[in-house]
Design an enzyme around this catalytic site. Sequence first.
Site, short mmCIF file in Angstrom:
data_model
loop_
_atom_site.label_atom_id
_atom_site.label_comp_id
_atom_site.label_asym_id
_atom_site.label_seq_id
_atom_site.Cartn_x
_atom_site.Cartn_y
_atom_site.Cartn_z
N HIS A 212 0.83 -1.21 0.00
CA HIS A 212 0.00 0.00 0.00
C HIS A 212 0.87 1.26 0.00
O HIS A 212 0.58 2.23 -0.71
CB HIS A 212 -0.89 0.02 1.25
CG HIS A 212 -1.90 -1.07 1.32
ND1 HIS A 212 -1.83 -2.08 2.25
CD2 HIS A 212 -3.01 -1.32 0.58
CE1 HIS A 212 -2.85 -2.90 2.09
NE2 HIS A 212 -3.58 -2.47 1.08
N GLU B 23 -1.03 -4.19 -8.97
CA GLU B 23 -1.27 -5.23 -9.96
C GLU B 23 -1.43 -6.62 -9.34
O GLU B 23 -1.77 -7.57 -10.05
CB GLU B 23 -0.13 -5.25 -10.98
CG GLU B 23 -0.13 -4.04 -11.89
CD GLU B 23 0.92 -4.10 -12.97
OE1 GLU B 23 1.83 -4.97 -12.87
OE2 GLU B 23 0.85 -3.30 -13.92
N ASP C 74 -3.82 -7.49 -7.49
CA ASP C 74 -5.23 -7.70 -7.80
C ASP C 74 -5.46 -7.27 -9.24
O ASP C 74 -6.13 -6.27 -9.51
CB ASP C 74 -6.11 -6.90 -6.83
CG ASP C 74 -5.94 -7.35 -5.40
OD1 ASP C 74 -6.48 -8.40 -5.04
OD2 ASP C 74 -5.24 -6.65 -4.64
#
Length: 278
Positions: free
Chosen positions: A37, A148, A150
Amino acid sequence: MKIIRSKDDLRTLRRSWIFKGERVAVVPTMGALHAGHLSLVEVARQHADRVIVTIFVNPKQFNNPDDLDRYPRTEEQDAKKLAPYAVDALYVPTPDQIYPDGFATNVHVSGLTEDLEGAHRPGHFDGVATVVAKLFLQTRADVACFGEKDYQQMLLVRRLSEDLDIETEVLGCPTIREEDGLAMSSRNVRLSAQDRAIAPALKAELDRAATAIRRGADKRVVLNSAKAQIERAGFDTVEYLELRDAADLSPVTALDRPARLLVAATLGGVRLIDNIPV
């Protein structure tokens, strides 16, 4: 970093940035932040004057209520992790700011959502599309950063923004991995020590399969062998292992265009996904 919980307060702040002509980026998350994140936040900062990180555990994208209940809520720790990254606003909306009483709209993106993750998680992508549409409209961001890992979700969000003329450019950012190759995920904390030692086999088999396919080996033989190896390593089951077109996830029979090798497997009851380019 301002912590904002209402869409009205967010809009007031956003208007002040628009008035100054500042470019805004958003990083949508469900919290339990990790280095993956934070890498998105770094990319966002490179593409905008202002950065908003959102944290909302979206009930509409969980097809398993137990999975929703077990999802970690770590807002205080997340805020501390974001502190060094010059984030301008942390938007943590209460449920009524996203789904007020009487909310009756569902966003569905056809084509990209019926297969792979969509087949194994009914309704999941409708929940993703609905909440992302809300967050894009509430933040009015110029750019949004998605990992990427997900991959199917990233393509879906890009299609959503283009189809609905939402002026938010969707950037796909590389998967961030642990030193042993495991893709970083908030779900990894649920792995036992024994399962955590097994988990890197997923990426290792993806790499071996991709190498064999590039060298011209029969795709079906390679993928069947890779599935067997993943389960032999200790995974409970492999839900899918597929070679798909990198642009639209249509099936690939010959490696004559950019492709993506995608996998989903469970380990100790924890569902892990990964993908690599081929």
